[in-house]
Write a protein that holds these residues in place. Structure first.
Motif, PDB file in Angstrom:
ATOM      1  N   ALA A   1      27.950  29.510  30.526  1.00 14.19           N
ATOM      2  CA  ALA A   1      27.363  30.222  29.455  1.00 14.19           C
ATOM      3  C   ALA A   1      27.697  31.838  29.694  1.00 14.19           C
ATOM      4  O   ALA A   1      27.897  32.740  28.717  1.00 14.19           O
ATOM      5  CB  ALA A   1      25.885  30.238  29.448  1.00 14.19           C
ATOM      6  N   THR A   2      27.446  32.461  30.980  1.00  9.10           N
ATOM      7  CA  THR A   2      27.736  33.967  31.167  1.00  9.10           C
ATOM      8  C   THR A   2      29.026  34.019  31.135  1.00  9.10           C
ATOM      9  O   THR A   2      29.589  35.284  30.427  1.00  9.10           O
ATOM     10  CB  THR A   2      27.278  34.090  32.445  1.00  9.10           C
ATOM     11  N   VAL A   3      29.973  33.052  31.535  1.00 12.33           N
ATOM     12  CA  VAL A   3      31.411  33.617  31.355  1.00 12.33           C
ATOM     13  C   VAL A   3      31.988  33.403  29.857  1.00 12.33           C
ATOM     14  O   VAL A   3      32.601  34.497  29.422  1.00 12.33           O
ATOM     15  CB  VAL A   3      32.432  32.674  32.289  1.00 12.33           C
ATOM     16  N   GLU A   4      31.634  32.605  29.107  1.00 11.85           N
ATOM     17  CA  GLU A   4      31.758  32.656  27.576  1.00 11.85           C
ATOM     18  C   GLU A   4      31.296  33.754  27.177  1.00 11.85           C
ATOM     19  O   GLU A   4      32.065  34.373  26.207  1.00 11.85           O
ATOM     20  CB  GLU A   4      31.089  31.236  27.068  1.00 11.85           C
TER      21      GLU A   4
ATOM     22  N   ILE B   1      27.552  50.197  37.446  1.00 10.13           N
ATOM     23  CA  ILE B   1      28.778  49.184  37.552  1.00 10.13           C
ATOM     24  C   ILE B   1      30.016  50.272  37.302  1.00 10.13           C
ATOM     25  O   ILE B   1      29.488  51.096  36.381  1.00 10.13           O
ATOM     26  CB  ILE B   1      28.754  48.162  36.331  1.00 10.13           C
ATOM     27  N   GLY B   2      31.007  50.052  37.873  1.00  7.37           N
ATOM     28  CA  GLY B   2      32.084  51.073  37.722  1.00  7.37           C
ATOM     29  C   GLY B   2      33.407  50.003  37.973  1.00  7.37           C
ATOM     30  O   GLY B   2      33.441  48.881  38.560  1.00  7.37           O
TER      31      GLY B   2
ATOM     32  N   THR C   1      35.889  45.671  40.393  1.00  2.88           N
ATOM     33  CA  THR C   1      34.635  46.513  39.982  1.00  2.88           C
ATOM     34  C   THR C   1      33.792  46.694  41.245  1.00  2.88           C
ATOM     35  O   THR C   1      34.088  46.378  42.324  1.00  2.88           O
ATOM     36  CB  THR C   1      33.726  45.523  39.227  1.00  2.88           C
ATOM     37  N   HIS C   2      32.953  47.645  41.172  1.00  3.01           N
ATOM     38  CA  HIS C   2      31.768  48.142  42.210  1.00  3.01           C
ATOM     39  C   HIS C   2      30.579  48.223  41.650  1.00  3.01           C
ATOM     40  O   HIS C   2      30.502  48.386  40.514  1.00  3.01           O
ATOM     41  CB  HIS C   2      32.489  49.314  43.029  1.00  3.01           C
ATOM     42  N   PHE C   3      29.663  48.133  42.641  1.00  5.18           N
ATOM     43  CA  PHE C   3      28.104  48.088  42.108  1.00  5.18           C
ATOM     44  C   PHE C   3      27.630  49.049  43.133  1.00  5.18           C
ATOM     45  O   PHE C   3      27.903  49.207  44.330  1.00  5.18           O
ATOM     46  CB  PHE C   3      27.546  46.566  42.014  1.00  5.18           C
TER      47      PHE C   3
ATOM     48  N   HIS D   1      24.598  42.594  39.171  1.00  5.92           N
ATOM     49  CA  HIS D   1      24.861  41.665  40.037  1.00  5.92           C
ATOM     50  C   HIS D   1      25.650  40.431  39.592  1.00  5.92           C
ATOM     51  O   HIS D   1      26.775  40.200  40.105  1.00  5.92           O
ATOM     52  CB  HIS D   1      23.692  41.148  41.094  1.00  5.92           C
ATOM     53  N   ARG D   2      25.206  40.093  38.674  1.00  6.67           N
ATOM     54  CA  ARG D   2      25.957  38.501  38.080  1.00  6.67           C
ATOM     55  C   ARG D   2      27.225  39.054  37.517  1.00  6.67           C
ATOM     56  O   ARG D   2      28.100  38.229  37.755  1.00  6.67           O
ATOM     57  CB  ARG D   2      25.108  38.029  37.301  1.00  6.67           C
ATOM     58  N   PHE D   3      27.407  40.340  37.129  1.00 11.20           N
ATOM     59  CA  PHE D   3      28.911  40.704  36.491  1.00 11.20           C
ATOM     60  C   PHE D   3      29.754  40.739  37.705  1.00 11.20           C
ATOM     61  O   PHE D   3      30.798  40.576  37.651  1.00 11.20           O
ATOM     62  CB  PHE D   3      28.604  42.042  35.907  1.00 11.20           C
ATOM     63  N   THR D   4      29.301  41.105  38.892  1.00  2.00           N
ATOM     64  CA  THR D   4      30.253  41.323  40.124  1.00  2.00           C
ATOM     65  C   THR D   4      30.536  40.017  40.543  1.00  2.00           C
ATOM     66  O   THR D   4      31.720  39.681  41.002  1.00  2.00           O
ATOM     67  CB  THR D   4      29.522  42.174  41.064  1.00  2.00           C
TER      68      THR D   4
END
Length: 507
Positions: free
Chosen positions: A297-300, A426-427, A343-345, A329-332
């Motif tokens: 679901a998150t990837v979609e 997030i960068g 990316t970086h957090f 965090h989940r995005f990373t």
């Protein structure tokens, strides 16, 4: 629970620029970089063994002696075509040319000294580099390598501050970077749990989480006397999970419970070292996030946002009803594997100290000689510091920052907790900013860190006016001076936990 004691060390701070791991097309795994120092020494050894000069070898492979000299000194990586020509001219195979084993003891010492002089520990000493050549006497080589090894050994033996934690955290972060912070085994475990209770879509409610606990055989008990050093306590004998009744907790109660269940699902045993304790914590945090924000679901959701060029952490947060930090965090976890975005957090305290960090995009984080980032001061011109001075505390702050490692775009916001004000950011490298909302920002900054003249050394006019005329009273953080709490679960009082379980055993 079985407890144990461990030691910790002190180090001095320095800088280190991580290199993003290469990837293979076949399996997406990390591909080790070419060891140019070892290659150079092997080429030199083989060339001299054949009685060839640099000019001789250059003529044989079609390049100039100066280029070969750079290769032999480990300062240039040859292209594949030149590697093949070198192997042919030196009568060896490519595998032999790239072999990991040094061709002689002297070559091994030269390689070790060269690596040491290029490392952050040697650079932090401010000493001139020794030119590693065939003219350097063997006994001098032995002494220099021995001194470097002894310096590292003594640093690792000093006891008083949480060096083991920094070292273990640095090693763990390197592993996370190598895997792009994506762990399919935890994704699969989380999906199996969701399938077992029939959860398919929408935010994970307390009711569904209670169903998950019951499916795994646990009953939930909310109490007012949870041991102060714990967020939850699991009674494995009676299959109970104890949680606090307090509404003042800074942690999402869903995450706390899911992390407790994660230890059981992932079959964790009592940690035997601090590094293992940290690894288990990362695993359960990941498992909980994979339940709250399921991979499919998150990837979609992210793929739709990328197609619209509207990726935003706050949208992830709102869509899955989680905290901004959990969403970041989940995005990373998913950005590199599924969106091809590096990316970086960062989580940075208002004092400028890094509390949490992750990167796989080549951004330059400050670190000590062990590679640990946490506890280091971040550049004051980075987005994670600039956001503290932004008047609008409710909207995301976006900024481009030019650094020695390239230009990065970051989005950040601040959140307050009992520990003070923190920024969460997030960068991504400039090449990836086109997929994000906020890319049209006009905010821009320039950082020259790790150059101390960037933001650590006071401007000359201020130093001239006040140098020697100021004496601040530092706010000492006693935990920075103390040894790490002993035990398999650091800081947890074994007697207090056992007494708590005994008191509630008859409930």
């Amino acid at each position: 629970m079985h407890f144990f004691a461990y030691c910790e060390f002190v180090t001095s701070a320095t800088w280190n620029r991580p290199v993003p791991a290469g990837r293979t097309e076949d399996d997406g795994g990390a591909e080790p970089a070419l060891d140019v120092i070892s290659l150079g020494r092997r080429v030199r050894h083989l060339r001299k063994g054949k009685g060839m000069t640099l000019d001789d070898l250059g003529a044989a492979v079609g390049t100039v002696a100066s280029q070969l000299s750079l290769i032999e000194n480990g300062k240039r990586e040859p292209k594949l075509g030149l590697l093949q020509s070198l192997a042919k001219a030196l009568d060896v195979s490519i595998d032999q040319l790239l072999g990991a084993e040094p061709p002689s003891r002297r070559a091994a010492l030269e390689i070790e000294l060269e690596r040491a002089q290029r490392g952050p520990l040697y650079q932090s000493l401010g000493l001139p580099k020794v030119r590693v050549s065939s003219r350097l006497p063997l006994d001098v080589l032995e002494s220099l390598v021995g001194l470097q090894s002894e310096l590292e050994r003594r640093l690792n033996e000093q006891v008083a501050t949480p060096e083991e934690a920094r070292r273990a955290n640095g090693e763990l972060r390197a592993m996370m970077r190598e895997r792009d912070n994506y762990f399919p085994e935890y994704e699969q475990a989380a999906q199996q749990v969701l399938d077992s209770v029939g959860h398919t879509t929408g935010p994970l409610s307390q009711h569904v989480i209670a169903d998950i606990a019951a499916h795994l055989g646990f009953s939930l008990h909310h109490v007012s006397d949870l041991p102060h050093s714990t967020r939850s306590v699991t009674d494995l004998k009676n299959k109970r999970i104890y949680l606090t009744q307090s509404q003042r907790s800074e942690h999402d109660p869903r995450s706390v419970l899911l992390q407790a269940l994660g230890h059981f699902v992932l079959d964790h045993q009592t940690p035997r070292s601090y590094g293992e304790f940290l690894s288990q914590r990362v695993a359960t945090n990941y498992f909980a996030a994979a339940l709250l924000l399921p991979e499919k679901a998150t990837v979609e959701f992210l793929q739709r946002a990328k197609a619209a060029k509207e990726i935003a952490v706050e949208d992830i947060r709102d869509a899955f009803a989680v905290s901004y930090e959990t969403a970041a965090h989940r995005f990373t976890n998913l950005a590199t594997r599924h969106l091809d975005i590096r990316t970086h957090f960062q989580k940075v305290h208002e004092s400028g100290i890094v509390y949490k960090a992750y990167e796989n995009d080549g951004v330059t984080f400050p670190s000590d000689h062990t590679g640990a980032i946490e506890g280091q001061p971040i550049c004051r011109y980075w987005t994670s510091r600039e956001v503290f001075s932004v008047p609008d505390k409710f909207s995301a702050y976006n900024q481009y920052t030019d650094t020695p490692a390239g230009t990065f775009w970051c989005t950040a916001r601040t959140e307050r907790s009992s520990g003070g004000l923190f920024s969460l950011s997030i960068g991504v490298p400039y090449a990836h900013v086109k997929w994000f909302r906020g890319r049209d920002t006009t905010e821009r900054s320039k950082s020259r860190c790790p150059d101390p003249d960037c933001c650590r050394t006071p401007p000359q006019e201020l130093a001239s006016e006040w140098s020697g005329m100021a004496w601040p009273s530092a706010r000492a953080h006693s935990h920075l001076l103390a040894a790490l709490p002993p035990g398999a679960f650091p800081g947890v009082d074994e007697t207090e936990v056992y007494s708590f379980l005994q008191a509630h055993a008859g409930d």
